[in-house]
Design a protein around this motif. Structure first.
Motif, short mmCIF file in Angstrom:
data_model
loop_
_atom_site.label_atom_id
_atom_site.label_comp_id
_atom_site.label_asym_id
_atom_site.label_seq_id
_atom_site.Cartn_x
_atom_site.Cartn_y
_atom_site.Cartn_z
N ALA A 195 0.84 -1.20 0.00
CA ALA A 195 0.00 0.00 0.00
C ALA A 195 0.88 1.25 0.00
O ALA A 195 0.62 2.20 -0.76
N TRP A 196 1.92 1.27 0.83
CA TRP A 196 2.79 2.45 0.87
C TRP A 196 3.53 2.60 -0.46
O TRP A 196 3.68 3.72 -0.97
N GLN A 197 4.00 1.51 -1.03
CA GLN A 197 4.73 1.62 -2.29
C GLN A 197 3.82 2.07 -3.43
O GLN A 197 4.22 2.89 -4.25
N ALA A 206 7.24 2.81 3.36
CA ALA A 206 7.18 1.37 3.10
C ALA A 206 8.34 0.62 3.75
O ALA A 206 8.21 -0.56 4.08
N ILE A 207 9.46 1.30 3.95
CA ILE A 207 10.67 0.64 4.44
C ILE A 207 10.47 -0.06 5.79
O ILE A 207 10.84 -1.23 5.92
N ASP A 210 12.96 -9.24 0.98
CA ASP A 210 14.26 -8.59 1.16
C ASP A 210 14.64 -7.82 -0.10
O ASP A 210 15.16 -6.70 -0.02
N VAL A 211 14.38 -8.41 -1.26
CA VAL A 211 14.69 -7.73 -2.53
C VAL A 211 13.78 -6.52 -2.71
O VAL A 211 14.24 -5.46 -3.14
N ALA A 251 13.20 -0.50 -2.46
CA ALA A 251 12.72 0.71 -1.78
C ALA A 251 13.90 1.52 -1.27
O ALA A 251 13.91 2.75 -1.36
N LEU A 252 14.91 0.84 -0.75
CA LEU A 252 16.10 1.52 -0.25
C LEU A 252 16.87 2.16 -1.41
O LEU A 252 17.40 3.27 -1.28
N LEU A 253 16.92 1.50 -2.54
CA LEU A 253 17.54 2.07 -3.74
C LEU A 253 16.81 3.34 -4.14
O LEU A 253 17.44 4.37 -4.42
N ASN A 254 15.49 3.30 -4.13
CA ASN A 254 14.68 4.47 -4.51
C ASN A 254 14.89 5.66 -3.58
O ASN A 254 14.68 6.80 -3.98
N THR A 255 15.28 5.38 -2.34
CA THR A 255 15.48 6.46 -1.37
C THR A 255 16.95 6.82 -1.18
O THR A 255 17.29 7.60 -0.30
#
Length: 187
Positions: free
Chosen positions: A50-52, A60-61, A77-78, A83-87
């Motif tokens: 939902a957050w993504q 979302a993280i 995990d992927v 999400a971490l890449l996007n941020t």
């Protein structure tokens, strides 16, 4: 208004079906916080989705982190890594994707390696990134993008080497000029 967890979860799913993921995320988060909805891998997965879908990777993280921790396969995990890449959290991205690859059970390990390569590239760990892209290129559907990334990285390595050589030449030239000035001053 609702009596049990299933009703809250169903409502959140309906919000998502109606393309209102933000409301779904707010509802789930509030009900998980209150204890009316269990903090299970399934519910964290739904919350993270939902957050993504709301384009709220930062929010979302935490949900993805919990869902990944509770999951036995590496898919979440992927997703956390993406999400971490996007941020822009590249070191954390590398750790999450590597955990996902280690856990296994991935539908698309080639996509995981693409994400890993992108995170490593952003950390300027070019040789390790190339290895991730080489792994991804073993799958026909990822070969083109992996090869494009490897071309970009090799060009970046070459450019950095040219800059290094130019800076080294400039330092030598500056040292020669300083030496000549020193000799001219003593004469």
């Amino acid at each position: 208004m609702f009596d049990n967890e299933a009703e809250y979860v169903t409502m959140a799913q309906l919000y998502m079906q109606r393309e209102v993921p933000y409301k779904a995320a707010v509802l789930l988060e509030a009900e998980m916080e209150s204890g009316r909805v269990a903090r299970s891998a399934k519910n964290y997965r739904l919350l993270s989705q939902a957050w993504q879908l709301s384009m709220e990777d930062e929010k979302a993280i935490p949900a993805l982190t919990e869902a990944a921790r509770l999951s036995t396969d590496g898919e979440l995990d992927v997703r956390l890594g993406n999400a971490l890449l996007n941020t822009g959290q590249y070191a954390e991205c590398v750790a999450a994707v590597e955990t996902g690859l280690r856990k296994g059970g991935l539908k698309s390990p080639d996509n995981a390696n693409i994400s890993l390569g992108m995170c490593l590239y952003n950390q300027r760990k070019y040789n390790t990134a190339i290895r991730a892209f080489q792994e991804a290129s073993k799958t026909p559907r990822s070969r083109k993008i992996a090869n494009q990334w490897m071309t970009v990285i090799r060009a970046e390595i070459e450019r950095n080497e040219q800059i290094r050589l130019a800076e080294e030449a400039a330092r030598k030239k500056r040292a020669e000029i300083e030496e000549r000035r020193g000799k001219a001053g003593r004469a």
